[in-house]
Write a protein that holds these residues in place. Structure first.
Motif, PDB file in Angstrom:
ATOM      1  N   HIS A  11      -0.268  45.675   7.830  1.00  9.52           N
ATOM      2  CA  HIS A  11      -1.001  46.618   8.694  1.00  9.52           C
ATOM      3  C   HIS A  11      -2.133  47.212   7.858  1.00  9.52           C
ATOM      4  O   HIS A  11      -1.877  47.821   6.811  1.00  9.52           O
ATOM      5  CB  HIS A  11      -0.047  47.697   9.201  1.00  9.52           C
ATOM      6  CG  HIS A  11      -0.700  48.713  10.089  1.00  9.52           C
ATOM      7  ND1 HIS A  11      -0.057  49.860  10.509  1.00  9.52           N
ATOM      8  CD2 HIS A  11      -1.938  48.763  10.652  1.00  9.52           C
ATOM      9  CE1 HIS A  11      -0.874  50.569  11.268  1.00  9.52           C
ATOM     10  NE2 HIS A  11      -2.018  49.920  11.371  1.00  9.52           N
TER      11      HIS A  11
ATOM     12  N   LYS B  87      -5.639  49.653   7.657  1.00  4.86           N
ATOM     13  CA  LYS B  87      -6.424  50.720   8.264  1.00  4.86           C
ATOM     14  C   LYS B  87      -7.600  51.048   7.344  1.00  4.86           C
ATOM     15  O   LYS B  87      -7.418  51.471   6.206  1.00  4.86           O
ATOM     16  CB  LYS B  87      -5.576  51.975   8.487  1.00  4.86           C
ATOM     17  CG  LYS B  87      -6.352  53.099   9.189  1.00  4.86           C
ATOM     18  CD  LYS B  87      -5.463  54.295   9.492  1.00  4.86           C
ATOM     19  CE  LYS B  87      -6.258  55.385  10.196  1.00  4.86           C
ATOM     20  NZ  LYS B  87      -5.413  56.579  10.506  1.00  4.86           N
ATOM     21  N   ASN B  88      -8.807  50.793   7.853  1.00  2.00           N
ATOM     22  CA  ASN B  88     -10.054  51.100   7.123  1.00  2.00           C
ATOM     23  C   ASN B  88     -10.141  50.375   5.783  1.00  2.00           C
ATOM     24  O   ASN B  88     -10.744  50.878   4.836  1.00  2.00           O
ATOM     25  CB  ASN B  88     -10.217  52.609   6.900  1.00  2.00           C
ATOM     26  CG  ASN B  88     -10.360  53.369   8.206  1.00  2.00           C
ATOM     27  OD1 ASN B  88     -10.790  52.813   9.204  1.00  2.00           O
ATOM     28  ND2 ASN B  88      -9.990  54.640   8.187  1.00  2.00           N
TER      29      ASN B  88
ATOM     30  N   GLY C 199     -10.961  47.821  10.794  1.00  2.79           N
ATOM     31  CA  GLY C 199     -10.674  49.157  11.293  1.00  2.79           C
ATOM     32  C   GLY C 199      -9.181  49.379  11.210  1.00  2.79           C
ATOM     33  O   GLY C 199      -8.648  49.854  10.210  1.00  2.79           O
ATOM     34  N   GLU C 200      -8.485  49.013  12.280  1.00  5.30           N
ATOM     35  CA  GLU C 200      -7.016  49.044  12.274  1.00  5.30           C
ATOM     36  C   GLU C 200      -6.529  47.727  12.846  1.00  5.30           C
ATOM     37  O   GLU C 200      -6.781  47.409  14.007  1.00  5.30           O
ATOM     38  CB  GLU C 200      -6.468  50.226  13.061  1.00  5.30           C
ATOM     39  CG  GLU C 200      -4.961  50.359  12.931  1.00  5.30           C
ATOM     40  CD  GLU C 200      -4.454  51.756  13.268  1.00  5.30           C
ATOM     41  OE1 GLU C 200      -3.245  51.990  13.112  1.00  5.30           O
ATOM     42  OE2 GLU C 200      -5.265  52.597  13.669  1.00  5.30           O
ATOM     43  N   GLU C 201      -5.844  46.951  12.015  1.00  2.00           N
ATOM     44  CA  GLU C 201      -5.414  45.608  12.406  1.00  2.00           C
ATOM     45  C   GLU C 201      -4.006  45.347  11.866  1.00  2.00           C
ATOM     46  O   GLU C 201      -3.613  45.853  10.816  1.00  2.00           O
ATOM     47  CB  GLU C 201      -6.351  44.546  11.830  1.00  2.00           C
ATOM     48  CG  GLU C 201      -7.786  44.638  12.297  1.00  2.00           C
ATOM     49  CD  GLU C 201      -8.017  43.998  13.650  1.00  2.00           C
ATOM     50  OE1 GLU C 201      -7.051  43.423  14.214  1.00  2.00           O
ATOM     51  OE2 GLU C 201      -9.159  44.068  14.138  1.00  2.00           O
ATOM     52  N   LYS C 202      -3.260  44.502  12.621  1.00  2.00           N
ATOM     53  CA  LYS C 202      -1.949  44.047  12.172  1.00  2.00           C
ATOM     54  C   LYS C 202      -1.919  42.529  12.202  1.00  2.00           C
ATOM     55  O   LYS C 202      -2.452  41.904  13.124  1.00  2.00           O
ATOM     56  CB  LYS C 202      -0.838  44.601  13.071  1.00  2.00           C
ATOM     57  CG  LYS C 202      -0.660  46.109  13.001  1.00  2.00           C
ATOM     58  CD  LYS C 202       0.484  46.564  13.892  1.00  2.00           C
ATOM     59  CE  LYS C 202       0.659  48.081  13.819  1.00  2.00           C
ATOM     60  NZ  LYS C 202       1.778  48.556  14.684  1.00  2.00           N
TER      61      LYS C 202
ATOM     62  N   GLU D 170     -15.950  55.778   5.794  1.00  4.02           N
ATOM     63  CA  GLU D 170     -14.602  56.331   5.890  1.00  4.02           C
ATOM     64  C   GLU D 170     -14.167  56.854   4.525  1.00  4.02           C
ATOM     65  O   GLU D 170     -14.662  56.415   3.493  1.00  4.02           O
ATOM     66  CB  GLU D 170     -13.607  55.275   6.376  1.00  4.02           C
ATOM     67  CG  GLU D 170     -13.923  54.689   7.741  1.00  4.02           C
ATOM     68  CD  GLU D 170     -13.709  55.681   8.878  1.00  4.02           C
ATOM     69  OE1 GLU D 170     -13.052  56.724   8.650  1.00  4.02           O
ATOM     70  OE2 GLU D 170     -14.180  55.399   9.997  1.00  4.02           O
TER      71      GLU D 170
ATOM     72  N   ALA E 299      -7.954  55.176   3.688  1.00  3.48           N
ATOM     73  CA  ALA E 299      -7.555  53.834   4.104  1.00  3.48           C
ATOM     74  C   ALA E 299      -6.130  53.605   3.636  1.00  3.48           C
ATOM     75  O   ALA E 299      -5.625  54.321   2.761  1.00  3.48           O
ATOM     76  CB  ALA E 299      -8.491  52.777   3.510  1.00  3.48           C
ATOM     77  N   ASN E 300      -5.469  52.619   4.217  1.00  2.00           N
ATOM     78  CA  ASN E 300      -4.142  52.256   3.722  1.00  2.00           C
ATOM     79  C   ASN E 300      -3.795  50.820   4.082  1.00  2.00           C
ATOM     80  O   ASN E 300      -4.365  50.230   5.005  1.00  2.00           O
ATOM     81  CB  ASN E 300      -3.048  53.220   4.195  1.00  2.00           C
ATOM     82  CG  ASN E 300      -2.882  53.238   5.703  1.00  2.00           C
ATOM     83  OD1 ASN E 300      -2.510  52.242   6.295  1.00  2.00           O
ATOM     84  ND2 ASN E 300      -3.143  54.394   6.310  1.00  2.00           N
TER      85      ASN E 300
ATOM     86  N   ARG F  58       3.468  50.202   0.447  1.00  4.77           N
ATOM     87  CA  ARG F  58       2.288  50.846   1.027  1.00  4.77           C
ATOM     88  C   ARG F  58       1.384  51.396  -0.073  1.00  4.77           C
ATOM     89  O   ARG F  58       1.856  51.950  -1.076  1.00  4.77           O
ATOM     90  CB  ARG F  58       2.715  51.984   1.958  1.00  4.77           C
ATOM     91  CG  ARG F  58       1.547  52.788   2.540  1.00  4.77           C
ATOM     92  CD  ARG F  58       2.011  53.754   3.590  1.00  4.77           C
ATOM     93  NE  ARG F  58       0.926  54.636   4.026  1.00  4.77           N
ATOM     94  CZ  ARG F  58       0.694  54.989   5.277  1.00  4.77           C
ATOM     95  NH1 ARG F  58       1.477  54.540   6.246  1.00  4.77           N
ATOM     96  NH2 ARG F  58      -0.296  55.798   5.586  1.00  4.77           N
TER      97      ARG F  58
ATOM     98  N   ASP G  66      -2.043  53.886  -0.235  1.00  2.80           N
ATOM     99  CA  ASP G  66      -2.988  54.780   0.445  1.00  2.80           C
ATOM    100  C   ASP G  66      -4.179  55.052  -0.460  1.00  2.80           C
ATOM    101  O   ASP G  66      -4.017  55.254  -1.671  1.00  2.80           O
ATOM    102  CB  ASP G  66      -2.309  56.103   0.810  1.00  2.80           C
ATOM    103  CG  ASP G  66      -1.353  55.963   1.983  1.00  2.80           C
ATOM    104  OD1 ASP G  66      -1.826  56.034   3.124  1.00  2.80           O
ATOM    105  OD2 ASP G  66      -0.140  55.768   1.736  1.00  2.80           O
TER     106      ASP G  66
END
Length: 347
Positions: free
Chosen positions: A7, A9-10, A15-18, A65, A68-69, A84, A86
């Motif tokens: 997953h 994010k940025n 952008g936000e994708e899985k 931005e 992000a993570n 994860r 960040d």
């Protein structure tokens, strides 16, 4: 463990994708600038804690931005693991926070537990064709990812080296600089001994596993020793040029083909021979990780087939059959030769 999904994010251009991954082979396809290598780099970063292309970490965060993570979900026979990373950008600095299953970890703790990956990319030919710092970077990255103490000694050495160089830069203007040098000389020598020992140990491993595709290779360690005798020898020169001239920051490594009268492949090898030598290094990297951690690492192949001859393509295909693999490529038909279940991600 096997990578199940990721997953973003940025991260980079996302952008936000899985994305979901096949336990055998996942092929990433798409037009240029759509993010194929960015997705591969996200997987790499969750394992190595750094990317493999950025010159500045802020480039990892999508333009305009500040946060992000990346979340990577791995599965084993009886458990799921979420790794994860960040990112928080403030001015021109980026702070990274690592966690496993929601529990924050220090970077070295995170790297000890995260699943390992091995990257194959076209740029890695520079290990053979590039300057000595390309080879040092390769070995430093590998040894740092498997040995926290190596990374600590390397950081200590590099920081102390900068301080020693600062002393050399100002020696004309301050008294007592030689006493300062003695302190840092002793400190640097201790760090250097550890680095050299671990580098030599890994080269011994390579030379014990010297065959690939009926070819035999050897690697020689061209040490630049840091000790009191050499410090005395180079003292006058270092005072003139205001820079440290000895030490493992100047080490080099020479790869030769044993079957051809110890031919120096950096200088005299063909492109195909140099590429095969890189594969020898990478195949042993895989073997080394398996030996340390007791499981198979994840393979990442970044658009490497277009530059390979038939022999090297076959080597890679045979490798794909044995490991979970994620590949960016335009040669999908070639990967059908792997004869394993596969999935396609279109970007």
């Amino acid at each position: 463990m096997l990578l199940k999904k990721i997953h973003l994010k940025n991260f980079r251009n996302f952008g936000e994708e899985k994305f979901n991954f096949n336990p055998f082979l996942t092929i990433i396809i798409g037009e240029n600038a759509r993010g194929k290598t960015n997705l591969l780099e996200a997987v790499y970063l969750t394992s190595q804690s750094v990317g493999f292309r950025e010159s500045r970490e802020e480039e990892l965060i999508k333009f305009a931005e500040n946060i992000a993570n990346i979340q990577a979900e791995y599965i084993s026979t009886d458990s799921n693991f979420e790794f994860r990373v960040d990112f928080n950008k403030s001015d021109s600095t980026v702070r990274k926070v690592f966690s496993i299953n929601g529990v924050k970890k220090r970077q070295y703790q995170y790297q000890e537990e995260v699943t390992k990956v091995v990257l194959f990319s076209p740029e890695q030919i520079e290990i053979m064709t590039g300057s000595p710092d390309k080879r040092r970077k390769y070995f430093n990255t590998l040894l740092s990812s498997t040995n926290y103490l190596y990374k600590k000694h390397l950081n200590n050495y590099e920081q102390a080296l900068r301080k020693r160089n600062k002393i050399l830069e100002r020696f004309k203007y301050e008294q007592g600089f030689e006493d300062e040098l003695i302190y840092w000389d002793d400190y640097l020598e201790k760090q250097a001994i550890y680095l050299v020992e671990k580098r030599q140990s890994y080269l011994d491993f390579l030379n014990k596993n010297n065959k690939i595709d009926s070819k035999s290779f050897s690697i020689s360690y061209l040490k630049n020793v840091f000790n009191k005798k050499k410090l005395e020898e180079y003292f006058d020169l270092e005072r003139r040029i205001k820079k440290t001239m000895i030490g493992p920051q100047k080490d080099d490594f020479q790869i030769s083909e044993v079957d051809n009268s110890e031919k120096n492949l950096h200088r005299f090898g063909s492109r195909s021979e140099q590429r095969l030598a890189v594969f020898w290094l990478k195949f042993n990297e895989i073997k080394y990780l398996e030996q340390i951690y007791g499981y198979r690492p994840l393979l990442l192949l970044d658009d490497i087939f277009s530059e390979l001859d038939l022999r090297n393509k076959k080597l890679v295909i045979d490798l794909v059959k044995k490991y979970q693999t994620i590949v960016t490529t335009t040669e999908i038909k070639l990967l059908e030769l792997a004869d394993v279940p596969k999935s396609i991600i279109k970007l």
